[in-house]
Design a protein around this motif. Structure first.
Motif, PDB file in Angstrom:
ATOM      1  N   ASP A  51     -31.268 -17.823  -9.552  1.00 47.08           N
ATOM      2  CA  ASP A  51     -30.946 -16.251  -9.118  1.00 47.08           C
ATOM      3  C   ASP A  51     -31.655 -15.448 -10.229  1.00 47.08           C
ATOM      4  OD1 ASP A  51     -29.766 -16.450  -6.654  1.00 47.08           O
ATOM      5  OD2 ASP A  51     -28.342 -17.340  -7.676  1.00 47.08           O
ATOM      6  N   LYS A  83     -35.384 -15.370 -10.767  1.00 45.38           N
ATOM      7  CA  LYS A  83     -36.126 -14.636  -9.405  1.00 45.38           C
ATOM      8  C   LYS A  83     -35.994 -12.914  -9.995  1.00 45.38           C
ATOM      9  CE  LYS A  83     -35.531 -17.748  -5.745  1.00 45.38           C
ATOM     10  NZ  LYS A  83     -34.705 -17.922  -4.435  1.00 45.38           N
ATOM     11  N   ILE A  84     -34.708 -12.623 -10.439  1.00 47.34           N
ATOM     12  CA  ILE A  84     -34.558 -11.173 -10.523  1.00 47.34           C
ATOM     13  C   ILE A  84     -35.545 -10.931 -11.981  1.00 47.34           C
ATOM     14  CG2 ILE A  84     -32.932  -9.507 -11.460  1.00 47.34           C
ATOM     15  CD1 ILE A  84     -31.002 -10.995  -9.338  1.00 47.34           C
ATOM     16  N   LEU A 128     -39.042 -10.320 -10.985  1.00 50.76           N
ATOM     17  CA  LEU A 128     -38.798  -8.928 -10.159  1.00 50.76           C
ATOM     18  C   LEU A 128     -38.923  -7.890 -11.258  1.00 50.76           C
ATOM     19  CD1 LEU A 128     -36.510  -9.448  -7.063  1.00 50.76           C
ATOM     20  CD2 LEU A 128     -38.932  -9.285  -6.918  1.00 50.76           C
ATOM     21  N   VAL A 158     -33.830  -3.092  -8.330  1.00 51.96           N
ATOM     22  CA  VAL A 158     -33.625  -4.151  -7.572  1.00 51.96           C
ATOM     23  C   VAL A 158     -32.107  -4.258  -7.500  1.00 51.96           C
ATOM     24  CG1 VAL A 158     -33.435  -6.689  -8.105  1.00 51.96           C
ATOM     25  CG2 VAL A 158     -35.106  -5.496  -9.032  1.00 51.96           C
ATOM     26  N   ILE A 196     -28.777  -6.023  -6.146  1.00 51.91           N
ATOM     27  CA  ILE A 196     -28.099  -7.297  -5.776  1.00 51.91           C
ATOM     28  C   ILE A 196     -26.858  -7.275  -4.906  1.00 51.91           C
ATOM     29  CG2 ILE A 196     -26.889  -9.291  -6.828  1.00 51.91           C
ATOM     30  CD1 ILE A 196     -28.441  -8.528  -9.399  1.00 51.91           C
ATOM     31  N   LYS A 199     -22.202 -11.282  -8.449  1.00 52.90           N
ATOM     32  CA  LYS A 199     -23.272 -10.185  -8.399  1.00 52.90           C
ATOM     33  C   LYS A 199     -23.342  -9.776  -9.800  1.00 52.90           C
ATOM     34  CE  LYS A 199     -21.476  -7.365  -5.516  1.00 52.90           C
ATOM     35  NZ  LYS A 199     -20.359  -8.368  -5.105  1.00 52.90           N
ATOM     36  N   GLU A 204     -36.865  -4.949  -0.380  1.00 46.22           N
ATOM     37  CA  GLU A 204     -35.572  -5.769   0.113  1.00 46.22           C
ATOM     38  C   GLU A 204     -34.778  -6.214  -0.964  1.00 46.22           C
ATOM     39  OE1 GLU A 204     -34.953  -7.344   3.413  1.00 46.22           O
ATOM     40  OE2 GLU A 204     -36.394  -5.564   3.931  1.00 46.22           O
ATOM     41  N   TYR A 206     -31.908  -8.031  -3.004  1.00 48.33           N
ATOM     42  CA  TYR A 206     -31.756  -9.351  -3.303  1.00 48.33           C
ATOM     43  C   TYR A 206     -30.415  -9.815  -2.838  1.00 48.33           C
ATOM     44  CZ  TYR A 206     -31.746 -13.764  -5.838  1.00 48.33           C
ATOM     45  OH  TYR A 206     -31.764 -14.981  -6.180  1.00 48.33           O
ATOM     46  N   GLU A 207     -30.236 -10.731  -1.797  1.00 53.02           N
ATOM     47  CA  GLU A 207     -28.854 -10.958  -1.137  1.00 53.02           C
ATOM     48  C   GLU A 207     -28.465 -12.198  -1.701  1.00 53.02           C
ATOM     49  OE1 GLU A 207     -28.316 -10.440   3.261  1.00 53.02           O
ATOM     50  OE2 GLU A 207     -30.488  -9.958   3.226  1.00 53.02           O
ATOM     51  N   LEU A 208     -27.545 -12.118  -2.443  1.00 52.53           N
ATOM     52  CA  LEU A 208     -26.964 -13.176  -3.179  1.00 52.53           C
ATOM     53  C   LEU A 208     -26.144 -14.093  -2.333  1.00 52.53           C
ATOM     54  CD1 LEU A 208     -26.953 -14.233  -6.114  1.00 52.53           C
ATOM     55  CD2 LEU A 208     -24.504 -13.195  -6.421  1.00 52.53           C
TER      56      LEU A 208
END
Length: 809
Positions: free
Chosen positions: A169, A172-173, A176, A189, A191, A199, A319, A321-323
């Protein structure tokens, strides 16, 4: 937790007084003064309820007083509903669209129960008066609508020992953040996830990453929390996060933004806004525009952590970022850190076997893993570990930073009406697949929804409530069927629902011993239940009974549940017999449930008929008897003037003609497994409110009537497993002035005779039709060329139509 419902109950009662208790009824029953007194008292109490709800957590006397008020409010709601029943009886008696025979049967002189109403009303006013002195002693004040003003401060430091399974995670962030952006505004961004998922932890990992430290000139950590997006406060926190020496005592935005600009001018920055709840778009745009003027824009970035998808949509155009939850292996590593000292787990393999089952019930939420691990730290008694494994999480004692109090922030943030609705979800089993329309109908039956606005239906309000729960990550959508959707609830959120509903709802799995007699909602859910527990026979105020699982072998349990409802639960609003039931009939005394709004008998497949007295259930809004092989509908069904959802199975060839003025509120009609039905009933055009029509497994049905073109509010048409149906419906010279239709979805499945679309319906809905599904139609050969005229069509789905070889150009 039901103290918070008070404002919603008060609002409902006041709405009902205004809309239900007509001047004629007030005069006829000599209750005009008592009604006005009740209205005045409840309005006065309602005005300060927000203040009461805020103070109740620190004032035990106030909380007890609110519980007393709650019971009085519920009783007042029941009495007002008695007047509604009288009003409906009068409407049926004077409705000339209903047969004379039914009207004659309805004109019954003053019943003993009706004559008691003035006394009940006086009793409620007396009870409120007795409580008034205590209520006034709390010196409550009117306050603004913000009930959810809470603040939890976080910081940017992170202890890597306490973090497992979040490296991916973080990576990826970070990618971004480093990704170049051509957007005129700096990228945000978001979360998103439920409370306790990590989060803030992920944001900390990113914030302290060496690449991030090198990439940005300035890093800023702000703990937003609370409901208000308070701009002066946020600017002060940003300034203090950057420079401890900088003085920012001023409260004016102008001075603060100058101060912040002096610090940030021409510098790239990373701003973390942790714990955002506010959905005030204007406040966010104000902050964004202010930051845009600081310079350093191309490289500057913002990270937002939130539990709300709506917040994410407001603050970012990309979109979120769905944790997701942690993997089981990572949760197990985290659990061992919190439950054992050093490597002690190797000395207790028996405890580790139990611990693995404990970890499974946490479903990947790290804060839940920590909460349960802490409960067992250095404890090597196997009995205690088994207790934690078997015990519901919501029953365990927890500190304010443990999983349940953290999750409860999400509940506290809901409106009073939505809090009530959320609690009813606790009646369903864990891991249940919920159906949106079924849930909304249950809420409607219990009067939990706010009054619809103009041009809205009650179902629309329910849809809005479910969408809000989706936005807030309290439920997760499983599959969208167009006119409804299915959803699930994380087990920890279900635990939250159980916690906040513990004095309102009870799930009966065995014989409960010491229970509060004021429970309002019951769910039977125990495969070994052979009889109704004795303790339930003292209950009088139950409004909901869901029978989800009981012994299939015992006919007595089903009969005794019905007997209990009829004899004790006079204000029952919803009765659902969903599991298999050997019942062959309902007693005639079912008509005594005059407040019943939701009746689901789909589990009663041995039932061949409904009782003669059925027509007296005039409050019925939903009747679901699909799968029950009825030979015919009972007489006088037209007296069910409140009916909104009707789903039936009939073995007759023809249905009784629908008369003009009959079922004018009906929203949904479902004809299911009507094997002998050859045509739809005459008079279908009189169902002027119909929005959804389902035809399923009607094997002898060959066509649809042209009268469907007069159903101008019909939005969804679903035809499935009607093997002989051919939907050809071509316009004729008589259809020149056909009305504008509103069809949105058309779904056609499993028909060998289907060769054409109902052109008359589809072209009449050319500006509204959004979705067409067609599948397993073996003789469907060609799509019509006029399909291109459907200007609003977004989705055309075709499955297993072997003769369809090409699409129109």
């Amino acid at each position: 937790m039901a103290e918070a419902f008070l404002s919603a109950i008060a609002a409902t009662v006041l709405e009902q007084i205004a809309t239900v208790v007509s001047e004629e009824i007030r005069m006829a029953y000599n209750v005009r003064n008592d009604i006005e007194k009740l209205k005045e008292t409840m309005s006065r109490i309602q005005a300060v309820l927000l203040d009461a709800e805020r103070q109740q957590h620190e004032n035990e006397s106030l909380r007890r007083c609110m519980w007393k008020l709650k019971e009085i409010f519920y009783d007042a709601e029941d009495v007002i509903d008695d007047f509604k029943c009288i009003s409906l009886r009068e409407q049926v008696a004077h409705d000339h669209n209903i047969s004379k025979k039914v009207r004659a049967l309805t004109k019954v002189p003053g019943r003993p129960s009706s004559l008691k109403l003035p006394g009940k009303l006086k009793d409620i006013n007396n009870r409120l008066n007795e409580l008034a002195t205590e209520w006034d002693s709390f010196n409550l004040q009117q306050c603004r609508e913000n009930r959810h003003d809470f603040y939890t401060e976080t910081h940017s430091s992170v202890n890597s020992w306490d973090v497992c399974g979040r490296d991916e995670d973080k990576e990826k962030i970070v990618r971004l953040l480093m990704k170049p952006s051509e957007d005129q505004n700096f990228p945000v961004v978001c979360i998103v996830g439920i409370g306790g998922l990590g989060k803030t932890t992920v944001a900390k990992l990113v914030y302290n990453d060496d690449r991030v430290i090198c990439y940005f000139d300035v890093k800023i950590w702000v703990s937003v929390s609370g409901e208000e997006f308070d701009l002066p406060r946020l600017l002060k926190l940003m300034i203090r996060s950057i420079s401890k020496e900088e003085k920012c005592d001023t409260s004016t935005v102008e001075a603060l933004q100058h101060c912040l600009r002096d610090i940030l001018i021409y510098k790239s920055f990373l701003l973390v806004l942790d714990g955002v709840w506010s959905e005030n778009q204007a406040s966010w745009i104000h902050l964004r525009d202010l930051l845009s003027s600081m310079g350093g824009l191309p490289k500057s970035r913002i990270i937002v952590t939130t539990r709300s998808m709506k917040v994410a949509s407001i603050m970012s155009s990309v979109e979120p970022y769905e944790l997701k939850g942690l993997l089981f292996e990572d949760c197990l590593i985290l659990f061992k850190k919190w439950a054992f000292r050093d490597d002690d787990e190797q000395q207790h393999p028996n405890l580790m076997r139990i611990g693995m089952e404990i970890v499974e019930k946490c479903e990947g939420v790290p804060l839940a893993v920590k909460t349960l691990g802490k409960q067992l730290f250095t404890n090597t008694r196997e009995f205690d570990w088994q207790f934690i494994r078997e015990c519901e999480i919501w029953r365990l004692e927890q500190s304010k930073d443990d999983i349940l109090p953290v999750l409860k922030f999400s509940y506290d943030h809901l409106s009073s009406h939505l809090q009530q609705c959320f609690t009813l979800l606790s009646l369903y089993k864990k891991n249940e697949i919920y159906h949106s329309h079924e849930v909304i109908q249950l809420w409607m039956a219990n009067g939990l929804l706010e009054q619809p606005k103009e041009e809205q239906e009650w179902e629309d309000v329910g849809d809005r409530y479910l969408n809000e729960l989706l936005w807030r990550c309290l439920i997760q959508k499983e599959k969208d069927y167009g006119n409804y959707f299915t959803f699930k609830m994380h087990n920890l959120i279900h635990d939250l629902a159980l916690y906040v509903s513990q004095k309102q709802c009870i799930t009966v799995k065995c014989d409960p011993k010491a229970v509060d007699k004021n429970f309002r909602h019951l769910s039977f859910c125990g495969s070994k239940l052979l009889r109704v527990p004795e303790s339930l026979k003292d209950f009088k105020n139950v409004r909901t009974v869901l029978v989800q699982e009981v012994s299939e072998e015992s006919k007595r349990i089903h009969e005794s549940i019905i007997d209990l409802c009829v004899s004790n639960f006079k204000y029952l609003r919803a009765l659902r017999l969903r599991c298999y039931s050997p019942l062959t009939t309902l007693p005639n005394s079912i008509c005594s449930l005059k407040h019943l709004r939701d009746l689901d008998l789909t589990g009663c497949r041995s039932m061949g008929k409904l009782p003669f007295s059925f027509y007296k259930l005039r409050c019925l809004q939903k009747l679901k008897i699909s799968g029950i092989p009825l030979k015919y509908l009972p007489d006088r069904m037209e007296s069910l003037i409140e009916l909104r959802h009707l789903e039936i199975t009939i073995k007759a060839k023809h249905l009784k003609e629908i008369r003009e003025g009959c079922w004018t509120r009906l929203q949904h009609l479902g004809l299911i497994e009507c094997d002998n039905l050859e045509c739809l009933p005459k008079g279908l055009q009189y169902l002027t409110s119909l929005r959804r029509l389902d035809l399923v497994s009607c094997s002898k049905l060959v066509s649809l009537p042209r009268s469907l073109i007069f159903l101008t509010r019909l939005e969804d048409l679903h035809v499935s497993s009607c093997k002989k149906i051919n939907l050809q419906m071509e316009p004729t010279e008589f259809d020149v002035k056909r009305p504008q239709l509103s069809l949105k979805t058309l779904s056609l499945w499993d028909s060998d005779e289907l060769k054409d679309f109902p052109r008359l319906l589809l072209q009449g809905s050319s500006s509204t039709l959004q979705q067409i599904q067609i599948g397993i139609c073996n003789n469907f050969e060609v799509l019509p060329t006029w399909l291109r005229n459907l200007t609003s069509l977004r989705k055309l789905e075709i499955l297993n139509c072997p003769k369809l070889s090409a699409l129109p150009e």
